[in-house]
Design a protein around this motif. Sequence first.
Motif, PDB file in Angstrom:
ATOM      1  N   ILE A 305      48.355  48.871-128.286  1.00 12.71           N
ATOM      2  CA  ILE A 305      47.599  47.615-128.181  1.00 12.71           C
ATOM      3  C   ILE A 305      47.406  47.299-126.697  1.00 12.71           C
ATOM      4  O   ILE A 305      48.383  47.293-125.930  1.00 12.71           O
ATOM      5  CB  ILE A 305      48.374  46.455-128.853  1.00 12.71           C
ATOM      6  N   PRO A 306      46.172  47.044-126.243  1.00 14.49           N
ATOM      7  CA  PRO A 306      45.926  46.778-124.815  1.00 14.49           C
ATOM      8  C   PRO A 306      46.391  45.384-124.415  1.00 14.49           C
ATOM      9  O   PRO A 306      45.597  44.451-124.261  1.00 14.49           O
ATOM     10  CB  PRO A 306      44.406  46.935-124.686  1.00 14.49           C
ATOM     11  N   MET A 307      47.696  45.238-124.231  1.00 10.85           N
ATOM     12  CA  MET A 307      48.284  43.918-124.014  1.00 10.85           C
ATOM     13  C   MET A 307      47.850  43.295-122.688  1.00 10.85           C
ATOM     14  O   MET A 307      47.443  42.129-122.639  1.00 10.85           O
ATOM     15  CB  MET A 307      49.818  44.026-124.102  1.00 10.85           C
ATOM     16  N   ARG A 308      47.954  44.052-121.596  1.00 12.03           N
ATOM     17  CA  ARG A 308      47.563  43.501-120.291  1.00 12.03           C
ATOM     18  C   ARG A 308      46.091  43.115-120.279  1.00 12.03           C
ATOM     19  O   ARG A 308      45.697  42.096-119.693  1.00 12.03           O
ATOM     20  CB  ARG A 308      47.839  44.528-119.187  1.00 12.03           C
ATOM     21  N   GLU A 309      45.268  43.938-120.934  1.00 13.30           N
ATOM     22  CA  GLU A 309      43.836  43.697-120.918  1.00 13.30           C
ATOM     23  C   GLU A 309      43.453  42.423-121.665  1.00 13.30           C
ATOM     24  O   GLU A 309      42.424  41.814-121.380  1.00 13.30           O
ATOM     25  CB  GLU A 309      43.094  44.900-121.510  1.00 13.30           C
ATOM     26  N   ILE A 310      44.279  42.010-122.636  1.00 16.22           N
ATOM     27  CA  ILE A 310      44.012  40.751-123.338  1.00 16.22           C
ATOM     28  C   ILE A 310      44.015  39.591-122.343  1.00 16.22           C
ATOM     29  O   ILE A 310      43.118  38.745-122.343  1.00 16.22           O
ATOM     30  CB  ILE A 310      45.061  40.510-124.443  1.00 16.22           C
ATOM     31  N   GLY A 311      45.023  39.571-121.482  1.00 12.10           N
ATOM     32  CA  GLY A 311      45.119  38.492-120.499  1.00 12.10           C
ATOM     33  C   GLY A 311      43.988  38.508-119.490  1.00 12.10           C
ATOM     34  O   GLY A 311      43.377  37.472-119.210  1.00 12.10           O
ATOM     35  N   SER A 312      43.682  39.679-118.946  1.00  8.50           N
ATOM     36  CA  SER A 312      42.636  39.755-117.924  1.00  8.50           C
ATOM     37  C   SER A 312      41.265  39.451-118.510  1.00  8.50           C
ATOM     38  O   SER A 312      40.445  38.762-117.891  1.00  8.50           O
ATOM     39  CB  SER A 312      42.651  41.130-117.247  1.00  8.50           C
ATOM     40  N   ALA A 313      40.990  39.951-119.734  1.00  3.72           N
ATOM     41  CA  ALA A 313      39.684  39.709-120.353  1.00  3.72           C
ATOM     42  C   ALA A 313      39.483  38.230-120.659  1.00  3.72           C
ATOM     43  O   ALA A 313      38.357  37.719-120.594  1.00  3.72           O
ATOM     44  CB  ALA A 313      39.551  40.535-121.624  1.00  3.72           C
ATOM     45  N   ALA A 314      40.558  37.529-120.997  1.00  8.66           N
ATOM     46  CA  ALA A 314      40.438  36.106-121.306  1.00  8.66           C
ATOM     47  C   ALA A 314      39.972  35.311-120.093  1.00  8.66           C
ATOM     48  O   ALA A 314      39.142  34.399-120.216  1.00  8.66           O
ATOM     49  CB  ALA A 314      41.774  35.567-121.810  1.00  8.66           C
ATOM     50  N   LEU A 315      40.483  35.654-118.917  1.00 11.83           N
ATOM     51  CA  LEU A 315      40.044  34.951-117.707  1.00 11.83           C
ATOM     52  C   LEU A 315      38.578  35.240-117.402  1.00 11.83           C
ATOM     53  O   LEU A 315      37.832  34.352-116.980  1.00 11.83           O
ATOM     54  CB  LEU A 315      40.915  35.359-116.517  1.00 11.83           C
ATOM     55  N   ASP A 316      38.143  36.476-117.603  1.00 11.95           N
ATOM     56  CA  ASP A 316      36.739  36.808-117.375  1.00 11.95           C
ATOM     57  C   ASP A 316      35.845  36.076-118.368  1.00 11.95           C
ATOM     58  O   ASP A 316      34.748  35.633-118.024  1.00 11.95           O
ATOM     59  CB  ASP A 316      36.525  38.317-117.488  1.00 11.95           C
ATOM     60  N   LEU A 317      36.306  35.926-119.599  1.00 11.73           N
ATOM     61  CA  LEU A 317      35.535  35.197-120.603  1.00 11.73           C
ATOM     62  C   LEU A 317      35.424  33.725-120.216  1.00 11.73           C
ATOM     63  O   LEU A 317      34.362  33.111-120.361  1.00 11.73           O
ATOM     64  CB  LEU A 317      36.216  35.341-121.967  1.00 11.73           C
ATOM     65  N   LEU A 318      36.510  33.165-119.699  1.00 13.29           N
ATOM     66  CA  LEU A 318      36.467  31.776-119.253  1.00 13.29           C
ATOM     67  C   LEU A 318      35.501  31.611-118.082  1.00 13.29           C
ATOM     68  O   LEU A 318      34.718  30.667-118.030  1.00 13.29           O
ATOM     69  CB  LEU A 318      37.874  31.312-118.861  1.00 13.29           C
ATOM     70  N   ARG A 319      35.539  32.565-117.153  1.00 11.66           N
ATOM     71  CA  ARG A 319      34.637  32.475-115.998  1.00 11.66           C
ATOM     72  C   ARG A 319      33.176  32.590-116.434  1.00 11.66           C
ATOM     73  O   ARG A 319      32.314  31.882-115.915  1.00 11.66           O
ATOM     74  CB  ARG A 319      34.971  33.568-114.983  1.00 11.66           C
TER      75      ARG A 319
END
Length: 350
Positions: A305-319
């Motif tokens: 499961i791409p755990m780290r990528e979940i966090g980073s993608a969420a910030l990009d989605l917010l931006r």
Amino acid sequence: MTAKPLPGKRGKKSRKVRLEDIAERCGVSLSTVSRALAGEKGVRPEIRQQILEAAKTANYVVPTAVAGRKVILAASSAAMIDYVRNQFTLYVLDGLKERAQALGLEIITRPIADKAEELTLLEEARDDPEILGLLFLTVDDEALLAATRGFQKPVILLNGDDPFMRLSSVTPCNRSSARLAADHLIGLGHRRILFLMRPGRRTIERRYEGWRDALLHHGLAADPDLVVPVDDWLPELATQAIVSRIRERGLDFTAVLAAGDSLAVGAMLGVQQMGYAVPRDVSVMGMDDLPQAAFLNPPLTTMHIPMREIGSAALDLLRDSLSGMPFPPRRLELACHLVERSSTASRAAD
């Protein structure tokens, strides 16, 4: 100053608009466009307005300046418990913090256990102009989600989703991941595959659905009797469940798919305590690919499961939500992949 039409001909597929295209349309330099879109000084107001209008007309996504601003991370009780017990939430937070550092954002973590705490948090976010938006980590409570819909700042769900699609979210593709896991076991010849899970969260229900999808696709009965629920993610509860199953029914299965690596650890111990071997008698497979999975005895086959990528993608989605473009809420699901180790093998001949 006359604006020129953007390049492109009718009937041809349009290409991505570049800063150079906007500069040509407005008859200004590339550096002027860059400064205007970044909100920097040195551009006359009427020129800045013209550039912004040209970018909007061309559907050019203007990068949002976020450096020095703040984002609130609201962590549910389930997220905090998970953080203490295993590393899934830890790695999601690692990815989030790494991306925040790259963007120059400050992450403010707040616990959220009930509606009162949520309303206090929303009030804080509303009144502080430095706070760009909120991230909700591992939140399924419909009462909590309902209060955030229509909030004037972006709200993104991490490791959870909004069933009504009014809030954007980032999760692993839990359903397809479990489908791939069950397909792998079926490909090894297994037909009686237990699904070991802790019910409750929508993300885990998606994994149950993937297990069921695979069985039905291969013409196997998705017998509810094959679903083994436990009350928590503790390995010892999984061990107890497997031991009790074998004592009551004998070895009426040849494989176990656990909805998380911690449960898979317990399943292996339960099989071994009853005198059977993994994978000779029973194949066991997990989901998450936590680091310790590679050091178990035997090493655990699991879904990464791409755990780290979940966090980073969420910030990009917010931006993206701050860009001014009329994006509807989106559900971003990240692909997962099989990591084959020694805890699974072909089904032994009867």
